[in-house]
Design a protein around this motif. Structure first.
Motif, mmCIF file in Angstrom:
data_model
loop_
_atom_site.group_PDB
_atom_site.id
_atom_site.type_symbol
_atom_site.label_atom_id
_atom_site.label_comp_id
_atom_site.label_asym_id
_atom_site.label_seq_id
_atom_site.Cartn_x
_atom_site.Cartn_y
_atom_site.Cartn_z
ATOM 1 N N THR A 360 0.875 -1.206 -0.046
ATOM 2 C CA THR A 360 0.080 0.063 -0.166
ATOM 3 C C THR A 360 0.936 1.204 -0.079
ATOM 4 O O THR A 360 2.128 1.287 0.450
ATOM 5 N N SER A 361 0.344 2.400 -0.310
ATOM 6 C CA SER A 361 1.160 3.540 -0.892
ATOM 7 C C SER A 361 1.808 4.155 0.497
ATOM 8 O O SER A 361 0.890 4.456 1.183
ATOM 9 N N PRO A 370 -2.127 10.512 12.930
ATOM 10 C CA PRO A 370 -1.606 9.572 12.142
ATOM 11 C C PRO A 370 -2.216 8.008 12.051
ATOM 12 O O PRO A 370 -2.257 7.252 11.017
ATOM 13 N N TYR A 371 -3.307 8.098 12.992
ATOM 14 C CA TYR A 371 -4.107 6.988 13.073
ATOM 15 C C TYR A 371 -4.952 6.928 11.788
ATOM 16 O O TYR A 371 -5.513 6.032 11.579
ATOM 17 N N ASN A 372 -5.298 7.946 11.217
ATOM 18 C CA ASN A 372 -6.070 7.788 9.784
ATOM 19 C C ASN A 372 -5.557 6.921 8.814
ATOM 20 O O ASN A 372 -5.974 6.543 8.095
ATOM 21 N N ASN A 373 -3.924 7.079 9.102
ATOM 22 C CA ASN A 373 -3.181 6.326 8.177
ATOM 23 C C ASN A 373 -3.849 4.747 8.083
ATOM 24 O O ASN A 373 -3.682 3.958 6.865
ATOM 25 N N ILE A 374 -4.312 4.249 9.169
ATOM 26 C CA ILE A 374 -4.713 2.976 9.206
ATOM 27 C C ILE A 374 -5.891 2.608 8.262
ATOM 28 O O ILE A 374 -5.978 1.693 7.644
ATOM 29 N N ILE A 375 -6.792 3.722 8.244
ATOM 30 C CA ILE A 375 -7.906 3.454 7.424
ATOM 31 C C ILE A 375 -7.515 3.521 6.040
ATOM 32 O O ILE A 375 -7.986 2.846 5.213
ATOM 33 N N ASP A 395 1.364 -1.094 4.742
ATOM 34 C CA ASP A 395 2.034 0.054 5.454
ATOM 35 C C ASP A 395 1.773 0.320 6.882
ATOM 36 O O ASP A 395 0.214 0.369 6.943
ATOM 37 N N SER A 396 2.569 0.609 7.585
ATOM 38 C CA SER A 396 2.201 0.935 9.026
ATOM 39 C C SER A 396 1.872 2.380 9.009
ATOM 40 O O SER A 396 2.354 3.123 8.562
ATOM 41 N N TYR A 397 0.872 2.626 10.125
ATOM 42 C CA TYR A 397 0.363 4.092 10.300
ATOM 43 C C TYR A 397 1.372 5.186 10.555
ATOM 44 O O TYR A 397 1.253 6.124 10.383
ATOM 45 N N ASP A 398 2.699 4.711 10.955
ATOM 46 C CA ASP A 398 3.743 5.716 11.574
ATOM 47 C C ASP A 398 4.514 5.685 10.396
ATOM 48 O O ASP A 398 5.771 6.457 10.571
ATOM 49 N N GLU A 399 4.491 5.183 9.322
ATOM 50 C CA GLU A 399 5.393 5.037 8.279
ATOM 51 C C GLU A 399 5.722 6.763 7.801
ATOM 52 O O GLU A 399 7.137 6.519 7.349
ATOM 53 N N ALA A 400 5.072 7.677 7.844
ATOM 54 C CA ALA A 400 5.434 8.731 7.443
ATOM 55 C C ALA A 400 6.268 9.540 8.434
ATOM 56 O O ALA A 400 6.782 10.682 8.104
ATOM 57 N N ILE A 401 6.526 8.952 9.451
ATOM 58 C CA ILE A 401 7.353 9.409 10.626
ATOM 59 C C ILE A 401 8.554 8.678 11.028
ATOM 60 O O ILE A 401 9.609 9.356 11.240
ATOM 61 N N SER A 402 8.610 7.511 10.931
ATOM 62 C CA SER A 402 9.758 6.570 11.005
ATOM 63 C C SER A 402 9.732 5.078 10.735
ATOM 64 O O SER A 402 8.438 4.804 10.243
ATOM 65 N N SER A 409 3.248 -2.528 13.215
ATOM 66 C CA SER A 409 3.411 -3.748 12.313
ATOM 67 C C SER A 409 2.284 -4.598 12.559
ATOM 68 O O SER A 409 1.991 -5.273 11.754
ATOM 69 N N LEU A 410 2.034 -4.643 13.791
ATOM 70 C CA LEU A 410 0.901 -5.787 14.122
ATOM 71 C C LEU A 410 -0.440 -5.358 13.440
ATOM 72 O O LEU A 410 -1.143 -6.134 12.974
ATOM 73 N N ILE A 411 -0.753 -3.990 13.715
ATOM 74 C CA ILE A 411 -1.929 -3.717 13.088
ATOM 75 C C ILE A 411 -1.999 -3.850 11.772
ATOM 76 O O ILE A 411 -3.008 -4.115 11.084
ATOM 77 N N SER A 412 -0.981 -3.602 10.832
ATOM 78 C CA SER A 412 -0.904 -3.814 9.446
ATOM 79 C C SER A 412 -1.090 -5.276 9.278
ATOM 80 O O SER A 412 -1.944 -5.621 8.427
#
Lengths: 587, 321, 134
Positions: A360-361, A370-375, A395-402, A409-412
């Motif tokens: 995913t992009s 950042p939790y919006n990224n999960i959606i 992709d993990s939700y904190d991808e844009a940060i680190s 990772s687990l959520i992904s």
């Protein structure tokens, strides 16, 4: 290697071959007439004049193709869409509906999460954690120095060791990385992006297998080995010329195909190219042109098309325009089948399958809230599954940060598991097939991808389109235009440039173990002391000769790994022999 | 500023950079700087390099620098890049186009944007070259891109002028011949492994045959910079020209002409400043100009009148320069 | 009449594979009338050497792979050693977690422009940094 100008364009070949195919009548003409009359009447009497004027809308999304969509699609949109010719049953040509007849009922999409940070032992722990929590494969990411082939004692590596991937310099690092993991059982996607670093790193995995007593024909997995990444996408201070990079890519393919039969020797990009900044259409056109260049070269080397085509795989980026993402996967499956069948006259069905992995992009994710990224990633993942991919990384939700934390990772992973086990969508093959919209858009995307392939062919083919800067400039133009659109708010990103709330500033992000740099340096130093340097010199010399004489490079890099050469030492040989390429400036 | 010059004399690189910046920015202290450093100039060999884009100049210069460095020379490089006409900004990417030079501590590399100066760049560039010369750099290489008037003016300030071309230029070759080729001392045909290299050489030789002015016969060198071929020959050709300049006295002549040019240019600068200032400040002159704008007086006649007015004021010790 | 054109050096410290950030920013700065000395991937030593020779006012670092604290520190220490810290302002940007922003500023970075910073803010940050050391 350069395209013969007398050669026909791929588009022309396909057109000729599809001209005579028998098309069944999809709808009864009287029925269609009725539908049309009903539709016209509806447009006149029910639809508001404003809406009628703006019949076509262009969704503006990150990495979108700006393809206009009609307000509504009807049987008229697909009046000529012959089921056998355009769709086929799943597992049947043209494979639009999927490469297997039962798709996810038979074999689910592999759930693999990217893993890699710090030193080999740090990553080893994370791999075991993910395997224990249900991941069905390992997706290994290296740190910047390793990817760019600088050993950790090179000045360019200072400060960057282990920060966004795992640091490995020689075979011993690999053994620590896979300590306690059964490589005969687990499939590993080793993210060696480039032909050059694949040639240096993958042999180390092979030598490790040798030492563990595991024959190479039991190893399963993939490497990227993609020239698009080395020459077009990556940032570097030094590149070797495209034609030499392509040669290494093909040498790698040839060696692996012969000696490691269950291994996927290339994952045609795709993802990183698009993430740099381009549309889903261009992404697929470039990948297709690349695939064709490889097939042409392998044929030139005297192999049958099927020999390589059977194992070609693609790696896509999953963007936010939901239906565009579903449709282009279906379109590409059909297009690739047609190219392999009509242009390359492939003999096996397997050779015509567009098997693919999708991530995913990352670019579509933002820092704010950042939790919006999960959606976002969930929708992108859903589209990918509805599009029929073989394996998926969310992709993990904190991808844009680190680098992702364990929790992220687990959520992904859970995102994928929920899609598979809770939504029920995997119980039907190609569930969106037959939708007027989906079929119309699939057709449209196939045309557009083919048109861009023709553009690349006009440049002289894939390798030339890179060498002369055409593709670089294309990216630059798209990227700057998209940036403007985002800044102006034309492309809406919730929480970022639209509906901002200012939340998300207090964020605990993942910390990688910085001391790994010292540990790795020490390890490398010891390694260099303990190995037989005379053998190292000899192996490097033989590699040098092989590069000059046109021999298969991987045969020699395997040997280098056996005697303990480092990644950096081998890359230096490539640079020396092939010289440096001055990449045409983007702007 | 004395501190800066002092540090400059003590070979402080940052001081060198600062002085160059002041010249680049048209600092009011520029004259003082140039006067202070002028006595220290005259030792460096200045090499001007230009040619059409795509000729591989950066690679070539990079390799040539290594040859100079191997002989123990310190090298200064001035890379000229175009400024955007619209924004005034510039992308200065020459440093990284050289594989080696920018990392070598014995090399001082400076990028210079044209800043829309057009005709005015060459004097700035020549001043910067003088400062680098005064700093003590043995060899100074000025690299520009293009084959137009501006490039010709710049490399005129060099002792040895080098033009780099490549096979396959087609029409561009004609443009090259019309301008800059006339003044070159060394011609390089780079990427000589490409088809058509010999044609370029033949072309150049014909042109040289027709050129009758100089006593120095310009040399033509074939190179393949990326493959390290021809670099030694080029280096030697440059050295031969350098020796020729000193032995034949032509070098002294050229330097003398440049001193004169500098002087003339300085005069013109002063006059220009003075004129601009007078026009801005002297009422009498402002009135005349207003009449010119309204069409009430022939501009040429007005010019004479204004000049008379300026001279009168100057002679009477009025406007300070 | 003095020219007030701002000269900025743009670099990635270490072997960054991503250059979307540095390319976009360099492009924007050039459009805003600045002179951009483009270094791409380089070591701190080369960046400092270049900054000295080119007499830049601002060094902009693009960091997208998480090593910013280490590589940033190394750069600033080197600048201090060479006596440049009062002459040049340092800005860092890219993929940087919010709770590292303060550490970077404490270290000596004049400003931190995380990815997604708007064009106007970016340009203002560079201009402000440049004027702070003039």
């Amino acid at each position: 290697m350069t395209n013969n100008k007398q050669e026909k364009a791929t588009a022309e070949i396909l057109r000729e071959n599809l001209k005579g195919t028998e098309k069944g009548q999809v709808y009864d003409p009287t029925y269609l007439k009725k539908v049309k009359e009903g539709l016209d009447s509806w447009k006149e009497n029910v639809v508001k004049p404003d809406a009628l004027k703006n019949w076509d809308a262009i969704p503006l999304t990150v990495l979108g193709s700006e393809i206009p969509r009609e307000m509504v699609y009807t049987p008229l949109s697909v009046a000529n869409n012959d089921y056998g010719e355009q769709l086929g049953n799943p597992g049947e040509e043209p494979f639009t509906r999927g490469i297997h007849s039962n798709m996810y009922r038979g074999r689910t999409f592999t759930q693999r999460q990217l893993v890699g940070f710090g030193g080999p032992e740090d990553t080893n722990q994370r791999i075991k954690y993910l395997l224990n929590h249900g991941a069905t494969g390992i997706n290994l990411l290296f740190d910047m120095p390793t990817i760019q082939m600088y050993d950790c004692d090179d000045p360019m590596a200072t400060g960057s060791v282990g920060s966004c991937g795992v640091s490995v310099n020689h075979v011993k690092d690999w053994e620590l990385l896979y300590d306690g993991i059964d490589i005969a059982k687990e499939t590993s996607s080793i993210v060696t992006h480039y032909p050059s670093n694949s040639a240096c790193l993958f042999p180390m995995y092979l030598v490790m297998a040798e030492k563990k007593g595991i024959p190479w024909d039991q190893l399963k997995g993939s490497i990227q080995n993609d020239m698009t990444l080395e020459e077009l996408v990556r940032n570097s201070s030094e590149y070797i010329p495209p034609k030499d990079c392509f040669r290494i890519e093909c040498d790698n393919i040839e060696f692996i195909r012969k000696n490691v039969p269950k291994w996927n020797f290339i994952t045609i990009n795709g993802y990183n190219f698009r993430e740099f900044g381009t549309s889903g259409v261009t992404e697929m056109a470039v990948a297709a042109a690349h695939g064709m260049a490889i097939l042409d070269e392998m044929v030139r080397r005297g192999y049958e098309v099927d020999w390589v085509a059977e194992r070609l795989a693609f790696f896509w980026s999953g963007g936010m325009d939901f239906f565009e993402e579903v449709c282009r996967l279906r379109a590409m499956r059909r297009l690739w089948y047609r190219i392999l069948k009509y242009k390359y006259k492939a003999k096996n069905d397997r050779s015509t399958w567009m098997r693919c992995h999708l991530q995913t992009s990352g670019i579509s994710l933002v820092r704010e809230e950042p939790y919006n990224n999960i959606i976002r990633s969930s929708y992108e993942a859903l589209a990918a599954v509805l599009g029929g991919v073989q394996s998926l990384h969310v992709d993990s939700y904190d991808e844009a940060i680190s680098v992702p934390s364990e929790e992220a990772s687990l959520i992904s992973l859970r995102t994928q598991q929920i899609i598979e086990h809770e939504t029920g969508i995997t119980s039907v093959v190609d569930p969106l097939g037959g939708s007027y919209y989906v079929e119309a858009l699939t057709n449209e995307m196939e045309e557009r991808i083919l048109a861009e392939i023709s553009e690349i062919e006009k440049q002289g083919g894939y390798v030339e389109a890179i060498a002369n800067g055409y593709l670089s400039r294309k990216i630059f133009n798209y990227m700057t235009k998209e940036q403007m659109r985002i800044e102006k708010g034309e492309i809406k990103i919730v929480g970022h440039n639209f509906q901002k709330s200012g939340q998300g500033e207090d964020f605990e992000s993942f910390r990688y173990p910085e001391e790994c740099e010292e540990i790795q340096l020490q390890r490398l130093h010891e390694h260099k002391q303990n190995r037989e340097n005379a053998k190292v010199e000899q192996a490097l010399n033989e590699l040098r000769g092989a590069c000059k004489d046109g021999k298969n490079i991987m045969e020699y890099t395997v040997n280098c790994s056996r005697v303990g050469c480092t990644v950096g030492e081998q890359w230096k040989v490539f640079k020396e022999v092939f010289g440096l390429w001055k990449k045409p400036s983007m702007f | 500023m004395e501190m800066l010059i002092e540090r400059f004399r003590r070979k402080d690189r940052l001081a060198l950079s600062k002085l160059i910046t002041m010249v680049e920015n048209n600092s009011p202290l520029m004259r003082d700087i140039m006067e202070a450093i002028y006595p220290l100039t005259g030792k460096a060999h200045v090499l001007g390099v230009t040619g059409p884009p795509g000729a591989g100049k950066s690679t070539l210069v990079d390799k040539l620098i290594r040859s100079f460095r191997n002989e123990g020379n310190s090298v200064g490089v001035l890379c000229v890049d175009p400024s955007s006409i619209f924004s005034g900004g510039a992308f200065l990417g020459d440093r990284v186009r050289m594989e080696w030079a920018y990392r070598d501590d014995g090399v001082y590399l400076r990028s210079l944007a044209t800043r829309g100066a057009l005709g005015g760049l060459a004097p700035r560039a020549s001043e910067i070259i003088k400062i680098m010369d005064a700093f003590g750099l043995d060899v100074i290489i000025v690299e520009t891109v293009g084959v137009g008037q501006m490039e010709a003016d710049i490399i005129r300030y060099a002792d040895t002028r080098m033009v780099v071309s490549v096979p396959g230029l087609g029409d561009q070759m004609q443009a090259l011949k019309a301008g800059i080729l006339e003044i070159a001392d060394v011609f390089v045909v780079n990427k000589a492994d490409i088809n058509g290299a010999q044609d370029v050489v033949d072309d150049l030789q014909t042109m040289l045959y027709l050129r009758k002015d100089s006593q120095w016969t310009p040399e033509i060198v074939l190179t393949e910079a990326l493959n390290d071929k021809g670099i030694m020959e080029l280096y030697r050709a440059v050295q031969r020209h350098r020796d020729y300049l000193s032995k034949s006295g032509l070098g002294e002549l050229q330097t003398g002409k440049r001193h004169e040019h500098t002087c003339r240019f300085a005069i013109q600068e002063v006059l220009k400043k003075c004129t601009d200032k007078s026009i801005e400040e002297i009422n009498e002159i402002k009135v005349i100009l207003q009449t010119v704008r309204e069409g009430g007086i022939n501009p040429y006649k007005a010019a004479d009148e204004i000049l008379k007015a300026i001279v009168k004021i100057y002679v009477n010790g009025g406007v300070s320069e | 009449m003095e020219n007030k054109i701002i000269k900025v050096l743009m670099c990635c410290l270490g072997p960054e594979t991503h250059n979307r950030g540095i390319i976009l920013v360099s492009s924007i700065l050039k459009e805003e009338g600045m002179e951009v000395v483009y270094m791409g991937n380089t070591t701190a030593e080369n960046a400092i050497k270049a900054a000295t020779e080119e007499d830049v006012r601002v060094i902009g670092v693009s960091s997208l792979s998480g090593a910013h604290l280490r590589t940033g520190k190394h750069l600033l220490e080197l600048a201090k050693q060479k006596g440049l810290d009062n002459d040049i302002a340092f800005i860092i940007g890219g993929v940087i977690p919010p709770n590292d922003v303060k550490s970077l500023k404490d270290m000596g970075f004049h400003n931190v422009c995380v990815s997604g910073t708007k064009r106007e803010e970016l340009v203002a940050a560079i201009q402000e940094a440049a004027y702070s050391v003039v």
